[in-house]
Design an enzyme around this catalytic site. Structure first.
Site, PDB file in Angstrom:
ATOM      1  N   ASP A  30      -7.291  18.553 -15.176  1.00 36.27           N
ATOM      2  CA  ASP A  30      -7.548  17.202 -15.690  1.00 36.27           C
ATOM      3  C   ASP A  30      -7.134  17.210 -17.167  1.00 36.27           C
ATOM      4  OD1 ASP A  30      -8.658  14.914 -16.820  1.00 36.27           O
ATOM      5  OD2 ASP A  30     -10.409  14.929 -15.518  1.00 36.27           O
TER       6      ASP A  30
ATOM      7  N   LYS B 109      -7.910   6.098 -19.662  1.00 36.54           N
ATOM      8  CA  LYS B 109      -8.192   6.546 -21.031  1.00 36.54           C
ATOM      9  C   LYS B 109      -6.941   6.440 -21.916  1.00 36.54           C
ATOM     10  CE  LYS B 109     -11.955   7.687 -18.803  1.00 36.54           C
ATOM     11  NZ  LYS B 109     -13.033   6.757 -18.611  1.00 36.54           N
TER      12      LYS B 109
ATOM     13  N   ARG C 182       0.854  -1.201   0.000  1.00 40.10           N
ATOM     14  CA  ARG C 182       0.000   0.000   0.000  1.00 40.10           C
ATOM     15  C   ARG C 182       0.887   1.248   0.000  1.00 40.10           C
ATOM     16  NH1 ARG C 182      -1.881   1.224   4.673  1.00 40.10           N
ATOM     17  NH2 ARG C 182      -2.666  -0.842   5.216  1.00 40.10           N
TER      18      ARG C 182
ATOM     19  N   TYR D  92     -16.093  16.145 -16.466  1.00 40.45           N
ATOM     20  CA  TYR D  92     -16.644  14.786 -16.477  1.00 40.45           C
ATOM     21  C   TYR D  92     -17.672  14.721 -15.334  1.00 40.45           C
ATOM     22  CZ  TYR D  92     -17.048   9.960 -15.041  1.00 40.45           C
ATOM     23  OH  TYR D  92     -17.550   8.760 -14.641  1.00 40.45           O
TER      24      TYR D  92
END
Ligand SMILES: Cc1ncc(COP(=O)(O)O)c(C=O)c1O
Length: 382
Positions: A175, A200, A51, A103
């Protein structure tokens, strides 16, 4: 590690991808391990628990930081997990000025989840930077932008907004999912943090989710590394490996996405059944000049106005090669209906406020032979 002034494709292929020192393997190993043997108390080889850190993740984080021109690039389990991690740097009572076109999942998490923890949000149209200036308050921590914005393809002048935000002591988060660092590097225009849904174009093959926050300061990097370890929404070693493999071909893929995007936008802009095309590479786009200044290509996200929900539905039903589905940025062409898919959470009123209609269809143009895509769209539009 290649030099920062090496070409983009060279950096994309080599940064973080040095051969494995123990075996010489050219492809980076996937370190499928949750933990690491410790030599004695407090003595490790740099990793203690996955982690907190994993060698495959380290490679991807180096690669992405290098491509965006940042100093670190902590990765998360999805783009939305990256957005939430960003907000975990904030304190209750702090404020974000956000673009009104994002988005749809971003305003959804801001309004329906994070506002419950005392974070405050104001949405403005950032195509006029003065709107951002007016919305900044004493407690504003970030200006959050997406350019080009999903799905209307409006652009924000990053240099102008960054100057305003910095004067008022706020950081700018961009973004950059639609352009990828191949076509746009927001840090060059003053952005402080660059966000991506790696799901993406960076991954590029529609086979894994991920998110990243590329940092420009040591403080951001340290705090986000702590959020990774403390909150735990990290990217798995396998998905890190997929993105690392994806960015090796980012340059060639983006060139082809862009070439196909231009041809499809031009074809659609001349089709009698298409009322309007939203694509920053068309000279008719009101911000074409800004696109040329801020981006080195126009990408392959094209939105069209078909005139009605019935027309949109008909087109989506009739395509054969283009796949109807959520998401974007893969090698295959994806076609979607923003009003009922990516931007459903905005509600009818929210969509109307930003000019998003039921007749709009968004195409993520893939890298298939463009003649085949045109033939498919032609028969589907009928
Ligand atoms: C521009 C943009 N940003 C962020 C996200 C969220 O990323 P993810 O789906 O990886 O959580 C998406 C998803 O579609 C997006 O299109």
């Amino acid at each position: 590690m290649p030099k920062q002034n090496a070409g983009f494709a060279t950096r994309a292929i080599h940064a973080g991808n040095e051969p494995d020192p123990s075996t010489g393997a050219v492809a980076p190993p996937i370190f499928a391990t949750s933990t690491y043997a410790q030599e004695e108390l407090g003595v490790t080889k740099g990793y203690d628990y996955s982690r907190a850190g994993n060698p495959t993740r380290t490679r991807l984080e180096q690669n992405l930081a290098f491509l965006e021109g940042g100093i670190a690039a902590p990765v998360f389990s999805s783009g939305m997990a990256a957005v939430v991690a960003l907000c975990q740097l904030m304190k209750s009572g702090e404020h974000i000025v956000a673009s009104n076109i994002l988005y749809g999942g971003v305003p959804r998490v801001f309004n329906q989840v994070l506002s419950n923890f005392g974070l405050e949000f104001t949405y403005v149209d950032p195509t006029d930077p003065r709107n951002v200036e007016r919305a900044i308050r004493k407690n504003t921590r970030y200006v959050y932008l997406e350019t080009p914005a999903n799905p209307l393809m409006w652009l924000t002048d990053l240099a102008a907004v960054s100057e305003i935000a910095h004067k008022r002591g706020c950081e700018v988060v961009v973004d950059n999912t639609f352009m990828s660092p191949y076509f746009q590097q927001p840090i060059k225009f003053g952005a402080d943090i660059v966000m991506h849904s790696t799901t993406k174009f960076l991954n590029g093959h529609s086979d894994g989710l991920g998110g990243v926050l590329v940092c420009t300061t040591k403080e951001q990097a340290e705090k986000l590394a702590f959020i990774q370890k403390a909150a735990g929404a990290i990217l798995s070693p396998f998905e890190c490996w997929l993105v690392l493999r994806g960015t090796k071909t980012l340059a060639v893929r983006m060139k082809q996405h862009d070439a196909n995007g231009r041809v499809i936008a031009d074809f659609l802009s001349r089709h009698r059944k298409v009322r309007k095309v939203f694509y920053p590479g068309l000279k008719s786009h009101p911000q074409y000049e800004l696109a040329c200044r801020q981006m080195t290509g126009f990408g392959s996200m094209v939105t069209i106005e078909t005139g009605s929900l019935a027309n949109a539905r008909r087109l989506l039903k009739r395509v054969r090669l283009c796949t109807m589905g959520e998401s974007l940025g893969g090698v295959e062409t994806l076609i979607s209906h923003p009003a009922s898919m990516t931007h459903a959470a905005l509600g009818a009123v929210g969509r109307k406020a930003i000019g998003l209609t039921d007749g709009m269809v968004r195409i993520s143009v893939g890298i298939e032979d463009v003649e085949d895509l045109i033939a498919d769209l032609k028969q589907a539009l009928g």
